[in-house]
Write a protein that holds these residues in place. Structure first.
Motif, mmCIF file in Angstrom:
data_model
loop_
_atom_site.group_PDB
_atom_site.id
_atom_site.type_symbol
_atom_site.label_atom_id
_atom_site.label_comp_id
_atom_site.label_asym_id
_atom_site.label_seq_id
_atom_site.Cartn_x
_atom_site.Cartn_y
_atom_site.Cartn_z
ATOM 1 N N LEU A 1 -20.613 -1.536 -33.040
ATOM 2 C CA LEU A 1 -20.290 -0.141 -32.293
ATOM 3 C C LEU A 1 -21.414 0.825 -32.438
ATOM 4 O O LEU A 1 -21.757 1.859 -31.819
ATOM 5 C CB LEU A 1 -19.073 0.487 -33.257
ATOM 6 C CG LEU A 1 -17.822 -0.124 -32.992
ATOM 7 C CD1 LEU A 1 -16.882 0.667 -33.559
ATOM 8 C CD2 LEU A 1 -17.542 0.012 -31.410
ATOM 9 N N ARG A 2 -22.386 0.446 -33.487
ATOM 10 C CA ARG A 2 -23.248 1.536 -33.821
ATOM 11 C C ARG A 2 -24.568 1.114 -32.967
ATOM 12 O O ARG A 2 -25.245 0.132 -32.632
ATOM 13 C CB ARG A 2 -23.869 1.416 -35.188
ATOM 14 C CG ARG A 2 -22.740 1.411 -36.104
ATOM 15 C CD ARG A 2 -22.955 1.327 -37.535
ATOM 16 N NE ARG A 2 -23.554 2.541 -38.144
ATOM 17 C CZ ARG A 2 -23.032 3.553 -38.451
ATOM 18 N NH1 ARG A 2 -21.649 3.714 -38.516
ATOM 19 N NH2 ARG A 2 -23.789 4.693 -38.785
ATOM 20 N N HIS A 3 -24.725 2.326 -32.050
ATOM 21 C CA HIS A 3 -26.285 2.283 -31.109
ATOM 22 C C HIS A 3 -27.208 3.418 -31.409
ATOM 23 O O HIS A 3 -26.607 4.534 -31.660
ATOM 24 C CB HIS A 3 -25.774 2.468 -29.799
ATOM 25 C CG HIS A 3 -24.771 1.161 -29.322
ATOM 26 N ND1 HIS A 3 -25.124 0.047 -28.863
ATOM 27 C CD2 HIS A 3 -23.285 1.414 -29.402
ATOM 28 C CE1 HIS A 3 -23.912 -0.547 -28.629
ATOM 29 N NE2 HIS A 3 -22.752 0.227 -28.794
ATOM 30 N N PRO A 4 -28.511 3.006 -31.385
ATOM 31 C CA PRO A 4 -29.462 4.301 -31.177
ATOM 32 C C PRO A 4 -28.939 5.280 -30.334
ATOM 33 O O PRO A 4 -28.843 4.772 -29.315
ATOM 34 C CB PRO A 4 -30.856 3.569 -31.083
ATOM 35 C CG PRO A 4 -30.494 2.248 -31.393
ATOM 36 C CD PRO A 4 -29.220 1.801 -31.237
ATOM 37 N N VAL A 5 -29.301 6.352 -30.765
ATOM 38 C CA VAL A 5 -28.964 7.403 -29.699
ATOM 39 C C VAL A 5 -29.482 7.419 -28.324
ATOM 40 O O VAL A 5 -28.907 7.527 -27.491
ATOM 41 C CB VAL A 5 -29.197 8.881 -30.338
ATOM 42 C CG1 VAL A 5 -28.972 10.210 -29.442
ATOM 43 C CG2 VAL A 5 -28.232 9.051 -31.617
ATOM 44 N N ASP A 6 -30.931 7.098 -28.359
ATOM 45 C CA ASP A 6 -31.599 7.014 -27.076
ATOM 46 C C ASP A 6 -31.061 5.675 -26.132
ATOM 47 O O ASP A 6 -31.530 6.028 -25.018
ATOM 48 C CB ASP A 6 -33.227 6.772 -27.435
ATOM 49 C CG ASP A 6 -33.691 8.000 -27.942
ATOM 50 O OD1 ASP A 6 -34.758 7.959 -28.408
ATOM 51 O OD2 ASP A 6 -33.206 9.098 -27.856
ATOM 52 N N ASP B 1 -26.225 12.116 -36.436
ATOM 53 C CA ASP B 1 -26.736 11.058 -37.315
ATOM 54 C C ASP B 1 -27.582 10.074 -36.788
ATOM 55 O O ASP B 1 -27.732 8.862 -37.566
ATOM 56 C CB ASP B 1 -26.006 10.857 -38.656
ATOM 57 C CG ASP B 1 -25.542 12.096 -39.245
ATOM 58 O OD1 ASP B 1 -26.040 13.438 -39.166
ATOM 59 O OD2 ASP B 1 -24.329 11.999 -39.473
ATOM 60 N N GLY B 2 -28.203 10.280 -35.624
ATOM 61 C CA GLY B 2 -28.622 8.971 -35.130
ATOM 62 C C GLY B 2 -28.182 7.913 -34.481
ATOM 63 O O GLY B 2 -28.490 6.718 -34.331
ATOM 64 N N VAL B 3 -26.840 7.972 -34.611
ATOM 65 C CA VAL B 3 -25.819 6.963 -34.086
ATOM 66 C C VAL B 3 -24.962 7.557 -32.927
ATOM 67 O O VAL B 3 -24.266 8.743 -33.106
ATOM 68 C CB VAL B 3 -24.843 6.733 -35.365
ATOM 69 C CG1 VAL B 3 -23.792 5.668 -34.800
ATOM 70 C CG2 VAL B 3 -25.797 6.048 -36.400
ATOM 71 N N ALA B 4 -24.825 6.840 -32.059
ATOM 72 C CA ALA B 4 -23.773 7.183 -30.799
ATOM 73 C C ALA B 4 -22.502 6.530 -30.980
ATOM 74 O O ALA B 4 -22.590 4.994 -30.975
ATOM 75 C CB ALA B 4 -24.371 6.955 -29.402
ATOM 76 N N ALA C 1 -25.940 16.769 -33.311
ATOM 77 C CA ALA C 1 -24.678 16.419 -32.938
ATOM 78 C C ALA C 1 -24.614 16.662 -31.618
ATOM 79 O O ALA C 1 -25.280 17.625 -31.116
ATOM 80 C CB ALA C 1 -23.552 17.147 -33.762
ATOM 81 N N GLU C 2 -24.030 15.536 -30.654
ATOM 82 C CA GLU C 2 -23.937 15.912 -29.316
ATOM 83 C C GLU C 2 -22.838 15.184 -28.654
ATOM 84 O O GLU C 2 -22.750 13.852 -29.052
ATOM 85 C CB GLU C 2 -25.300 15.355 -28.697
ATOM 86 C CG GLU C 2 -25.607 15.499 -27.162
ATOM 87 C CD GLU C 2 -26.649 14.870 -26.677
ATOM 88 O OE1 GLU C 2 -27.009 15.104 -25.386
ATOM 89 O OE2 GLU C 2 -27.444 14.365 -27.338
#
Length: 296
Positions: free
Chosen positions: A287-292, A179-182, A135-136
């Motif tokens: 809305l869902r984006h890879p964290v990177d 969980d891999g989603v930003a 989490a971040e």
């Protein structure tokens, strides 16, 4: 000539720099908020804050309670701290009375409770991220940053960039990753002092904003009570909101021992289910984006 910024920089930790940046950007934080967001214990936090205070990096004040006693220390940036932040960002040094003006602003401000409230929302997220792997809190922008002319442009698939229109003034903006989603979100922190119709009317500005940037992100209403949340959702049932919204109440979260990252959000048509913040994004396809790939 001895440069006080150079003299103090070697004494700062990465955590100190984060804190100074928050105070510079967001105005004021209590010792309790700082401890929850950045430190393992309140005692450890207070010892470090005393050190930063003695170095002249932060200022502090303690408002009196109307019923007697006092609140925890409230921390603001001091002049040397502001100069350290500006140097670290390669920005022009702040004016010489910057810290004094900020301190006076918050010690006498009628909006202090609101500012502490919205800052508390984001420090709760930061505190959750501090103890939960994966989490971040990837971005946290203040109302002033959201309103800054020239800060906004078109967004593409590889970057999150805000777009500004005068009709929308979010209390805050953030990117929450888990969980891999930003998940990018706008936050409206409600103190209960406005008519609910005023909150509903704000969504017109967000609709114009999203039309301008070609993206749609959730608008979160963080309300003081479950009763006020129910009344707001009744208005949404009568007049469906023009943009994706989620609502949560602070008393519900407190009674359940949850923070804004957890399952406190009501979204969609109002089936009563509560969702985690990261899952609110599921209501809008893009809305869902890879964290990177999620940068602000």
């Amino acid at each position: 000539m001895d440069d006080p910024v150079l003299r103090v920089q070697y004494q700062l930790t990465d955590r100190d720099r984060v804190l100074l940046g928050w105070l510079y950007d967001h105005g004021v934080l209590t010792s309790v908020q700082i401890a929850h967001a950045l430190f393992p214990t309140l005692d450890f936090c207070q010892r470090r804050l005393r050190k930063l205070y003695r170095l002249g990096l932060v200022g502090r004040f303690r408002p009196q309670r109307a019923e007697g006693g006092s609140y925890p220390y409230h921390y603001v940036i001091d002049q040397l701290g502001a100069e350290v932040v500006a140097a670290g960002r390669d920005e022009r040094p702040p004016r010489r009375d910057h810290a004094r003006a900020e301190r006076r602003r918050w010690t006498s401000s009628r909006t202090l409770a609101h500012r502490l409230g919205i800052n508390g929302f984001f420090t709760e997220l930061a505190g959750y991220a501090r103890t939960q792997p994966g989490a971040e809190l990837r971005a946290w922008l203040s109302e002033a940053a959201c309103a800054r002319v020239g800060s906004f442009t078109t967004a593409d698939d590889s970057a999150l960039v805000l777009a500004y229109r005068p009709r929308v003034r979010p209390d805050g903006y953030g990117v929450w990753a888990e969980d891999g989603v930003a998940v990018p979100v706008f936050v409206e922190y409600d103190t209960g002092g406005e008519q609910l119709s005023v909150l509903v009317d704000k969504l017109t500005g967000y609709r114009e904003l999203f039309a301008a940037i070609g993206r749609v992100w959730p608008v979160l209403f963080w309300l003081p009570s479950a009763a006020r949340e129910r009344h707001l959702r009744r208005l949404f049932a009568d007049t469906p909101p023009p943009v994706p919204v989620a609502t949560g109440s602070r008393d519900y979260a407190a009674s359940a021992g949850l923070c804004p990252a957890e399952a406190v959000w009501a979204a969609g048509p109002g089936d009563g289910q509560r969702y985690r913040l990261v899952d609110v994004a599921g209501y809008v396809a893009d809305l869902r984006h890879p964290v990177d790939g999620a940068a602000a």
